[in-house]
Design an enzyme around this catalytic site. Structure first.
Site, PDB file in Angstrom:
ATOM      1  N   HIS A 130       0.833  -1.208   0.000  1.00 39.83           N
ATOM      2  CA  HIS A 130       0.000   0.000   0.000  1.00 39.83           C
ATOM      3  C   HIS A 130       0.861   1.247   0.000  1.00 39.83           C
ATOM      4  O   HIS A 130       0.536   2.253   0.643  1.00 39.83           O
ATOM      5  CB  HIS A 130      -0.939   0.003   1.217  1.00 39.83           C
ATOM      6  N   ARG A 134       2.126   2.861   3.370  1.00 34.97           N
ATOM      7  CA  ARG A 134       1.310   3.745   4.214  1.00 34.97           C
ATOM      8  C   ARG A 134       0.503   2.986   5.265  1.00 34.97           C
ATOM      9  O   ARG A 134      -0.077   3.610   6.149  1.00 34.97           O
ATOM     10  CB  ARG A 134       0.347   4.562   3.346  1.00 34.97           C
TER      11      ARG A 134
END
Length: 234
Positions: A133, A136
């Protein structure tokens, strides 16, 4: 929103699904995506809760309300309000549910371990997407490039591997393909291009990545993408 995005271009489109606590909402989202002509579902499995996004806190970033296709509409734009919407457990049955309800190929996104990749495939996934991701979600999780070779070895070309997180240059694309990826995804560079120059900015980013990749291929002696996949990285 699905129909608006679908009508914006004639190219093939995939719908990214964040699984909700309410299966009725999940069915509705899948039905809308299919009706709008989407060709595949990308099931995101690494977002059962929001990460500790300190940059957002420093910048006082808030989401516009309502949040949209979520069970919880949020309060005050706080990203952590999304936690009330996200399914807290995603497993093989979740993959099977999305396949059954959508009738479309399902790519499982957010894979960072060989065991999870094999589990997704056994549940019927048409492809897997190695992703953290963009770093994050869980600070300190391994870089996707670190786990790519082991996952590729475990899968042994049973299904295609899509790879993202950290791709910034054409050389990064080359390294990912040489390490077992079949497709490479871009995130942040495309957003940068969009913010700076709209669709022309996005096009400029993609052209630059392709130019750099061609340069690296020439220097590495790879004439085709298949040649890249046979390259040895030292």
């Amino acid at each position: 929103m699905n129909i608006q995005v679908a009508s914006a271009s004639t190219g093939p489109k995939w719908f990214q699904l964040y699984l909700q606590t309410d299966d009725g909402v999940n069915r509705e989202l899948l039905s809308r995506a299919k009706a709008a002509g989407y060709k595949a579902i990308v099931l995101t499995v690494d977002s059962t809760a929001t990460g500790n996004r300190e940059a957002d806190a420093r910048n006082k970033f808030v989401f516009p309300l309502p949040f949209g296709n979520l069970v919880s509409k949020g309060t005050g734009g706080d990203i952590h309000a999304l936690n009330a919407s996200f399914a807290r457990k995603i497993d093989a049955k979740s993959v099977e549910f999305v396949i059954r309800e959508s009738g479309l190929p399902v790519i499982v996104k957010g894979i960072s371990h060989p065991d999870d990749a094999l589990l997704a495939i056994s549940a019927g996934a048409s492809a897997i997407q190695i992703s953290n991701h963009g770093g994050r979600q869980l600070d300190g999780s391994p870089a996707t490039f670190t786990v790519l070779p082991a996952i590729a070895k475990a899968i042994d070309r049973k299904v295609p591997i899509i790879f993202d997180s950290g791709i910034r240059r054409g050389q990064d694309v080359f390294k990912a393909l040489a390490s077992g990826a079949d497709v490479v995804g871009l995130g942040r560079p495309v957003y940068y291009g969009l913010a700076l120059g709209g669709w022309k900015g996005v096009l400029s980013v993609l052209e630059l990545i392709n130019k750099e990749l061609s340069m690296v291929m020439q220097l590495a002696g790879a004439q085709t993408v298949e040649d890249i996949k046979g390259s040895m990285l030292i």
